[in-house]
Motif scaffolding. Structure first.
Motif, PDB file in Angstrom:
ATOM      1  N   LYS A   1      -5.488 -23.361 -13.129  1.00 32.31           N
ATOM      2  CA  LYS A   1      -6.514 -23.533 -14.161  1.00 32.31           C
ATOM      3  C   LYS A   1      -6.664 -22.268 -15.004  1.00 32.31           C
ATOM      4  N   HIS A   2      -6.169 -21.143 -14.472  1.00 32.46           N
ATOM      5  CA  HIS A   2      -6.253 -19.874 -15.193  1.00 32.46           C
ATOM      6  C   HIS A   2      -4.899 -19.431 -15.739  1.00 32.46           C
ATOM      7  N   VAL A   3      -3.949 -20.350 -15.772  1.00 28.69           N
ATOM      8  CA  VAL A   3      -2.630 -20.084 -16.339  1.00 28.69           C
ATOM      9  C   VAL A   3      -2.572 -20.724 -17.719  1.00 28.69           C
ATOM     10  N   ALA A   4      -2.440 -19.904 -18.740  1.00 29.69           N
ATOM     11  CA  ALA A   4      -2.544 -20.391 -20.116  1.00 29.69           C
ATOM     12  C   ALA A   4      -1.558 -21.516 -20.411  1.00 29.69           C
ATOM     13  N   ARG A   5      -0.334 -21.367 -19.962  1.00 27.84           N
ATOM     14  CA  ARG A   5       0.684 -22.377 -20.222  1.00 27.84           C
ATOM     15  C   ARG A   5       0.289 -23.723 -19.619  1.00 27.84           C
ATOM     16  N   ALA A   6      -0.276 -23.702 -18.402  1.00 30.70           N
ATOM     17  CA  ALA A   6      -0.694 -24.928 -17.728  1.00 30.70           C
ATOM     18  C   ALA A   6      -1.842 -25.596 -18.481  1.00 30.70           C
ATOM     19  N   VAL A   7      -2.778 -24.784 -18.951  1.00 33.00           N
ATOM     20  CA  VAL A   7      -3.910 -25.327 -19.707  1.00 33.00           C
ATOM     21  C   VAL A   7      -3.422 -25.982 -20.995  1.00 33.00           C
ATOM     22  N   GLU A   8      -2.527 -25.322 -21.687  1.00 30.14           N
ATOM     23  CA  GLU A   8      -2.030 -25.830 -22.968  1.00 30.14           C
ATOM     24  C   GLU A   8      -1.261 -27.131 -22.816  1.00 30.14           C
ATOM     25  N   LEU A   9      -0.526 -27.259 -21.705  1.00 28.65           N
ATOM     26  CA  LEU A   9       0.255 -28.480 -21.486  1.00 28.65           C
ATOM     27  C   LEU A   9      -0.554 -29.578 -20.805  1.00 28.65           C
ATOM     28  N   GLY A  10      -1.754 -29.250 -20.381  1.00 30.42           N
ATOM     29  CA  GLY A  10      -2.639 -30.268 -19.826  1.00 30.42           C
ATOM     30  C   GLY A  10      -2.405 -30.599 -18.368  1.00 30.42           C
ATOM     31  N   ASP A  11      -1.813 -29.684 -17.603  1.00 26.42           N
ATOM     32  CA  ASP A  11      -1.598 -29.934 -16.181  1.00 26.42           C
ATOM     33  C   ASP A  11      -1.922 -28.670 -15.400  1.00 26.42           C
ATOM     34  N   THR A  12      -3.138 -28.608 -14.878  1.00 29.39           N
ATOM     35  CA  THR A  12      -3.598 -27.405 -14.189  1.00 29.39           C
ATOM     36  C   THR A  12      -3.668 -27.605 -12.677  1.00 29.39           C
ATOM     37  N   ARG A  13      -2.932 -28.561 -12.160  1.00 26.61           N
ATOM     38  CA  ARG A  13      -2.889 -28.747 -10.711  1.00 26.61           C
ATOM     39  C   ARG A  13      -2.111 -27.611 -10.059  1.00 26.61           C
ATOM     40  N   GLY A  14      -2.597 -27.167  -8.898  1.00 27.92           N
ATOM     41  CA  GLY A  14      -1.837 -26.190  -8.127  1.00 27.92           C
ATOM     42  C   GLY A  14      -2.357 -24.777  -8.197  1.00 27.92           C
ATOM     43  N   MET A  15      -1.545 -23.839  -7.688  1.00 29.13           N
ATOM     44  CA  MET A  15      -1.952 -22.444  -7.588  1.00 29.13           C
ATOM     45  C   MET A  15      -0.724 -21.563  -7.394  1.00 29.13           C
TER      46      MET A  15
ATOM     47  N   LEU B   1       6.223  -9.606  -0.122  1.00 24.67           N
ATOM     48  CA  LEU B   1       6.742 -10.134   1.127  1.00 24.67           C
ATOM     49  C   LEU B   1       7.076 -11.616   1.023  1.00 24.67           C
ATOM     50  N   GLY B   2       6.344 -12.321   0.190  1.00 26.28           N
ATOM     51  CA  GLY B   2       6.577 -13.757   0.051  1.00 26.28           C
ATOM     52  C   GLY B   2       5.708 -14.331  -1.039  1.00 26.28           C
ATOM     53  N   ALA B   3       6.033 -15.542  -1.448  1.00 27.55           N
ATOM     54  CA  ALA B   3       5.267 -16.184  -2.514  1.00 27.55           C
ATOM     55  C   ALA B   3       5.386 -17.692  -2.411  1.00 27.55           C
ATOM     56  N   ALA B   4       4.340 -18.368  -2.851  1.00 22.21           N
ATOM     57  CA  ALA B   4       4.330 -19.823  -2.989  1.00 22.21           C
ATOM     58  C   ALA B   4       3.790 -20.134  -4.377  1.00 22.21           C
ATOM     59  N   ILE B   5       4.585 -20.826  -5.175  1.00 17.55           N
ATOM     60  CA  ILE B   5       4.149 -21.223  -6.508  1.00 17.55           C
ATOM     61  C   ILE B   5       4.063 -22.744  -6.526  1.00 17.55           C
ATOM     62  N   LEU B   6       2.837 -23.245  -6.472  1.00 19.23           N
ATOM     63  CA  LEU B   6       2.599 -24.681  -6.532  1.00 19.23           C
ATOM     64  C   LEU B   6       2.119 -25.006  -7.940  1.00 19.23           C
ATOM     65  N   GLY B   7       3.041 -25.471  -8.763  1.00 17.82           N
ATOM     66  CA  GLY B   7       2.707 -25.742 -10.159  1.00 17.82           C
ATOM     67  C   GLY B   7       3.921 -26.237 -10.913  1.00 17.82           C
ATOM     68  N   GLU B   8       3.701 -26.643 -12.133  1.00 16.10           N
ATOM     69  CA  GLU B   8       4.810 -27.064 -12.988  1.00 16.10           C
ATOM     70  C   GLU B   8       5.858 -25.945 -13.052  1.00 16.10           C
ATOM     71  N   GLU B   9       7.124 -26.310 -12.828  1.00  8.34           N
ATOM     72  CA  GLU B   9       8.237 -25.348 -12.789  1.00  8.34           C
ATOM     73  C   GLU B   9       8.033 -24.258 -11.736  1.00  8.34           C
ATOM     74  N   GLY B  10       7.407 -24.641 -10.618  1.00  5.57           N
ATOM     75  CA  GLY B  10       7.184 -23.671  -9.544  1.00  5.57           C
ATOM     76  C   GLY B  10       8.469 -23.079  -9.007  1.00  5.57           C
TER      77      GLY B  10
ATOM     78  N   GLU C   1       4.574 -15.411 -17.155  1.00  7.74           N
ATOM     79  CA  GLU C   1       3.670 -14.407 -17.707  1.00  7.74           C
ATOM     80  C   GLU C   1       2.420 -14.248 -16.852  1.00  7.74           C
ATOM     81  N   SER C   2       1.982 -15.345 -16.221  1.00  9.47           N
ATOM     82  CA  SER C   2       0.760 -15.279 -15.428  1.00  9.47           C
ATOM     83  C   SER C   2       0.931 -14.528 -14.120  1.00  9.47           C
ATOM     84  N   LEU C   3       2.158 -14.091 -13.818  1.00 10.94           N
ATOM     85  CA  LEU C   3       2.333 -13.180 -12.688  1.00 10.94           C
ATOM     86  C   LEU C   3       1.607 -11.864 -12.956  1.00 10.94           C
ATOM     87  N   ASN C   4       1.470 -11.496 -14.243  1.00  7.71           N
ATOM     88  CA  ASN C   4       0.627 -10.349 -14.592  1.00  7.71           C
ATOM     89  C   ASN C   4      -0.766 -10.526 -13.996  1.00  7.71           C
ATOM     90  N   ASN C   5      -1.377 -11.674 -14.286  1.00 10.99           N
ATOM     91  CA  ASN C   5      -2.756 -11.930 -13.844  1.00 10.99           C
ATOM     92  C   ASN C   5      -2.859 -12.076 -12.332  1.00 10.99           C
TER      93      ASN C   5
END
Length: 459
Positions: free
Chosen positions: A381-395, A408-417, A449-453
């Motif tokens: 919901k705080h990822v600009a690209r997700a908001v603009e495309l209308g799909d803010t599911r995930g984290m 050490l590790g990462a999980a990207i649950l989102g469009e193009e995760g 880009e939201s990896l910055n945030n």
């Protein structure tokens, strides 16, 4: 008996490129394939399922386009056409690989069931009849795995589906019950819900996705339930029966018994290595308790010159790992490398929608291994690209080492995760710290880009 320099058993993602490389190095090589060139990935796994998932995504977009101001009326799902498209893509890949092999000098192809008769000798039962006996100095086993079927009363009497058989359906199930709550199960659950089936997942454990952190698993469950997929956890199927009206599933939970009526049942409770008919005992190789072929970190068995690659050796069961096994073996044998499987990255992606891209260890593993770590999260919901495309599911979630400031590790649950997590994988491989990522200049507006945030939270 025909003697070869090398024999490759199985044409999966290790066997297919390996047999051609061996032949091109001047080795007289035999490839033995029991079924189709390409193995599970091309014929029953990645290629066909992701093709079907593309259709399921289109159906979802048609249904939800109104949220972004586009109204799609009267769409319908044509499963026969979806199946036909899948078959075209599979055949193009399979036949292309076969043609390439047939044009490779020094390479003979046998469509047959192979079993060891001695140390490095094999008997082939040819698919078109007859037998052959082969031997070789080098033998590479890439026979993969198949669905594991649990021993539950009545299951064998109901024409259950597996991840292979379900791709042959031409009519949408009315109510699909799925045994299992991991990666394969969830992809099919969401796919058929989007095609129009009622879907119920029966998971024996306390939650789905037992290998993931609780917060990731909970978010995936929430997303699936939003699509009206029923998830029953701590639920054990105890009996199956079939009549003219469908399939009845008796089940028990921690404190009660119940029944569920379905039209189809998909068994997605895991996979087992296809070693039952290989006769590995004739070679001097003892299988593990779960019937995998044990290998060292260079993928060689206890018998010099016999290797096991891909799912059959009990390592991570992913297509890309099988292919990496091939590169390790080939480069060690012919390029003078000294590569091992030790410490290699093991990325993976579950192709639900949104995707789950994963690399490295989970928060639970970081805690168990005693790291001085911190977990950071960012809602889509705080990822600009997700908001603009209308799909803010995930984290987005990352685990960092506070001492070294590395990921050490990462999980990207989102469009193009899966694509976003690849950015973090390369950072991990290059030793890049989270400080460097949070101040990195990424193109705007992208998901990466939201990896910055995400890492700004570590101030």
């Amino acid at each position: 008996m025909k003697h070869y320099d090398a024999i490759v058993i199985g044409s999966g993602q290790a066997g297919s490129p390996l047999c051609k490389k061996l032949a091109k190095q001047g080795k007289k090589t035999a490839l033995i394939e029991r079924r189709y060139i390409g193995g599970t990935c091309v014929n029953d796994g990645c290629t066909p399922t992701k093709t079907w998932l593309g259709s399921a995504k289109a159906a979802y977009n048609a249904q939800h386009a109104k949220h972004v101001g586009v109204h799609v009326d009267g769409y319908h799902v044509d499963l026969k056409k979806i199946k036909h498209r899948k078959e075209e893509i599979v055949l193009k890949s399979r036949n292309g690989s076969l043609k390439s092999m047939e044009q490779t000098p020094n390479l003979d192809i046998y469509f047959a069931e192979a079993s060891f008769t001695g140390h490095k000798t094999l008997k082939l039962k040819l698919n078109n009849g007859g037998e052959e006996e082969l031997s070789a100095d080098l033998i590479f086993i890439n026979v993969g795995a198949a669905p594991a079927i649990p021993d539950i009363e009545g299951l064998k009497d109901i024409d259950y589906l597996t991840s292979t058989g379900i791709l042959e359906l031409e009519e949408i199930p009315g109510h699909l019950a799925i045994l299992g709550g991991s990666y394969i199960a969830l992809e099919f659950a969401q796919m058929f819900r989007r095609f129009g089936s009622k879907v119920t997942i029966l998971e024996r454990g306390p939650r789905i996705m037992s290998h993931e952190d609780d917060d990731i698993a909970d978010e995936i469950a929430r997303i699936l339930r939003e699509e009206e997929i029923s998830i029953l956890t701590d639920t054990h199927a105890t009996r199956f029966s079939k009549d003219s009206e469908g399939i009845t599933i008796d089940f028990k939970t921690q404190d009660q018994h119940g029944t569920l009526n379905a039209t189809h049942v998909l068994v997605a409770t895991g996979r087992k290595p296809q070693t039952e008919k290989l006769g590995m005992d004739k070679t001097g190789v003892t299988l593990t308790e779960k019937c995998f072929i044990p290998v060292n970190n260079k993928l060689e068995t206890v018998v010099p010159g016999i290797y096991a690659l891909g799912d059959v050796n009990g390592g991570p069961a992913f297509t890309h790992i099988s292919y990496n096994d091939y590169t390790i073996v080939y480069r060690n044998l012919f390029e003078g490398a000294n590569l091992t499987t030790t410490g290699r990255p093991v990325p993976y992606c579950m192709f639900t929608d949104p995707q789950l891209g994963r690399i490295g260890i989970t928060e639970k593993q970081a805690r168990e291994q005693g790291y001085n770590y911190k977990a950071v999260k960012l809602s889509m919901k705080h990822v600009a690209r997700a908001v603009e495309l209308g799909d803010t599911r995930g984290m987005m979630k990352a685990i960092v080492d506070l001492d070294t400031r590395k990921i050490l590790g990462a999980a990207i649950l989102g469009e193009e995760g899966g694509e976003v997590v690849s950015v973090l994988q390369m950072a991990m491989m290059g030793g890049i710290t989270y400080d460097e990522i949070r101040y990195c200049v990424f193109a705007h507006p992208t998901y990466s880009e939201s990896l910055n945030n995400l890492f700004m939270q570590l101030d």
